[in-house]
Scaffold this motif. Structure first.
Motif, mmCIF file in Angstrom:
data_model
loop_
_atom_site.group_PDB
_atom_site.id
_atom_site.type_symbol
_atom_site.label_atom_id
_atom_site.label_comp_id
_atom_site.label_asym_id
_atom_site.label_seq_id
_atom_site.Cartn_x
_atom_site.Cartn_y
_atom_site.Cartn_z
ATOM 1 N N LEU A 191 -4.916 -10.184 1.663
ATOM 2 C CA LEU A 191 -3.667 -9.876 0.947
ATOM 3 C C LEU A 191 -3.268 -11.042 0.054
ATOM 4 N N ASN A 192 -3.382 -12.258 0.554
ATOM 5 C CA ASN A 192 -3.022 -13.430 -0.245
ATOM 6 C C ASN A 192 -3.889 -13.541 -1.497
ATOM 7 N N THR A 235 -7.729 -2.293 3.090
ATOM 8 C CA THR A 235 -7.494 -1.092 2.285
ATOM 9 C C THR A 235 -6.173 -0.430 2.631
ATOM 10 N N LYS A 236 -5.567 -0.843 3.725
ATOM 11 C CA LYS A 236 -4.238 -0.352 4.117
ATOM 12 C C LYS A 236 -3.159 -1.385 3.812
ATOM 13 N N THR A 237 -3.427 -2.655 4.168
ATOM 14 C CA THR A 237 -2.388 -3.683 4.032
ATOM 15 C C THR A 237 -2.080 -4.029 2.585
ATOM 16 N N ILE A 238 -3.110 -4.146 1.759
ATOM 17 C CA ILE A 238 -2.879 -4.513 0.353
ATOM 18 C C ILE A 238 -2.093 -3.422 -0.372
ATOM 19 N N PRO A 239 -2.522 -2.152 -0.324
ATOM 20 C CA PRO A 239 -1.726 -1.115 -0.992
ATOM 21 C C PRO A 239 -0.286 -1.027 -0.472
ATOM 22 N N ALA A 240 -0.103 -1.136 0.841
ATOM 23 C CA ALA A 240 1.250 -1.060 1.403
ATOM 24 C C ALA A 240 2.133 -2.201 0.892
ATOM 25 N N ALA A 241 1.592 -3.407 0.865
ATOM 26 C CA ALA A 241 2.379 -4.575 0.436
ATOM 27 C C ALA A 241 2.740 -4.515 -1.034
ATOM 28 N N VAL A 242 1.787 -4.139 -1.888
ATOM 29 C CA VAL A 242 2.104 -4.132 -3.327
ATOM 30 C C VAL A 242 3.056 -2.989 -3.683
ATOM 31 N N LYS A 243 2.954 -1.869 -2.974
ATOM 32 C CA LYS A 243 3.893 -0.759 -3.198
ATOM 33 C C LYS A 243 5.290 -1.146 -2.726
ATOM 34 N N ASN A 252 6.661 -4.013 -2.322
ATOM 35 C CA ASN A 252 7.278 -5.074 -3.126
ATOM 36 C C ASN A 252 7.311 -4.758 -4.616
ATOM 37 N N LYS A 253 6.846 -3.559 -4.978
ATOM 38 C CA LYS A 253 6.851 -3.100 -6.375
ATOM 39 C C LYS A 253 6.167 -4.104 -7.303
ATOM 40 N N ILE A 254 5.003 -4.607 -6.849
ATOM 41 C CA ILE A 254 4.225 -5.581 -7.614
ATOM 42 C C ILE A 254 3.168 -4.893 -8.457
ATOM 43 N N ALA A 255 2.582 -3.827 -7.887
ATOM 44 C CA ALA A 255 1.465 -3.171 -8.564
ATOM 45 C C ALA A 255 1.397 -1.700 -8.170
ATOM 46 N N GLU A 256 0.730 -0.953 -9.015
ATOM 47 C CA GLU A 256 0.417 0.443 -8.743
ATOM 48 C C GLU A 256 -1.000 0.475 -8.176
ATOM 49 N N VAL A 257 -1.193 1.206 -7.110
ATOM 50 C CA VAL A 257 -2.516 1.350 -6.509
ATOM 51 C C VAL A 257 -3.222 2.488 -7.234
ATOM 52 N N LEU A 258 -4.283 2.141 -7.955
ATOM 53 C CA LEU A 258 -5.019 3.144 -8.722
ATOM 54 C C LEU A 258 -6.025 3.885 -7.860
ATOM 55 N N GLY A 259 -6.531 3.239 -6.809
ATOM 56 C CA GLY A 259 -7.481 3.875 -5.912
ATOM 57 C C GLY A 259 -8.363 2.852 -5.227
ATOM 58 N N ILE A 260 -9.183 3.362 -4.325
ATOM 59 C CA ILE A 260 -10.101 2.525 -3.549
ATOM 60 C C ILE A 260 -11.463 3.200 -3.549
ATOM 61 N N VAL A 261 -12.491 2.407 -3.813
ATOM 62 C CA VAL A 261 -13.861 2.921 -3.797
ATOM 63 C C VAL A 261 -14.623 2.179 -2.709
ATOM 64 N N GLU A 262 -15.317 2.929 -1.856
ATOM 65 C CA GLU A 262 -16.138 2.335 -0.799
ATOM 66 C C GLU A 262 -17.596 2.622 -1.098
ATOM 67 N N GLU A 263 -18.402 1.569 -1.097
ATOM 68 C CA GLU A 263 -19.844 1.691 -1.301
ATOM 69 C C GLU A 263 -20.555 0.666 -0.437
ATOM 70 N N LYS A 295 -13.594 -1.637 -2.953
ATOM 71 C CA LYS A 295 -12.965 -2.173 -4.158
ATOM 72 C C LYS A 295 -11.590 -1.537 -4.258
ATOM 73 N N ILE A 296 -10.578 -2.397 -4.251
ATOM 74 C CA ILE A 296 -9.192 -1.946 -4.306
ATOM 75 C C ILE A 296 -8.689 -2.194 -5.724
ATOM 76 N N TYR A 297 -8.360 -1.125 -6.432
ATOM 77 C CA TYR A 297 -7.944 -1.182 -7.825
ATOM 78 C C TYR A 297 -6.424 -1.175 -7.910
ATOM 79 N N LEU A 298 -5.875 -2.186 -8.556
ATOM 80 C CA LEU A 298 -4.427 -2.346 -8.687
ATOM 81 C C LEU A 298 -4.062 -2.575 -10.153
#
Length: 86
Positions: free
Chosen positions: A28-29, A54-62, A64-75, A80-83
């Motif tokens: 997250l940091n 993939t849970k903590t980062i989207p929850a924190a940015v939402k 705190n209204k820092i970023a919009e979560v565009l999606g997550i891709v797993e391969e 990859k967490i897109y913000l």
């Protein structure tokens, strides 16, 4: 907003950060540090192997209204967490 994997892969990435091998809260940091450097509208992608991120980062940015979560891709065990910075 949640884009499809193909759409996410087609985005212009402004900041790519590596969180592979790291665990929460460091993942997250890493994301927050990259978002702090990003300009509004820029896309930040964090790559990690820590599934909890993939849970903590989207929850924190939402929350705190820092970023919009565009999606997550797993391969191949990597996420990859897109913000998009608000």
């Amino acid at each position: 907003m949640s884009l499809k994997a193909e759409e996410l892969k087609g985005l212009e990435i402004n900041h790519h950060v590596d969180g592979v091998g790291e665990v929460c809260p460091h993942t997250l940091n890493i994301a927050l540090s990259a978002l702090k450097k990003a300009k509004p509208g820029e896309v930040v992608v964090e790559e990690t192997d820590h599934s909890i991120a993939t849970k903590t980062i989207p929850a924190a940015v939402k929350m705190n209204k820092i970023a919009e979560v565009l999606g997550i891709v797993e391969e191949n065990g990597l996420y990859k967490i897109y913000l998009r910075k608000l």
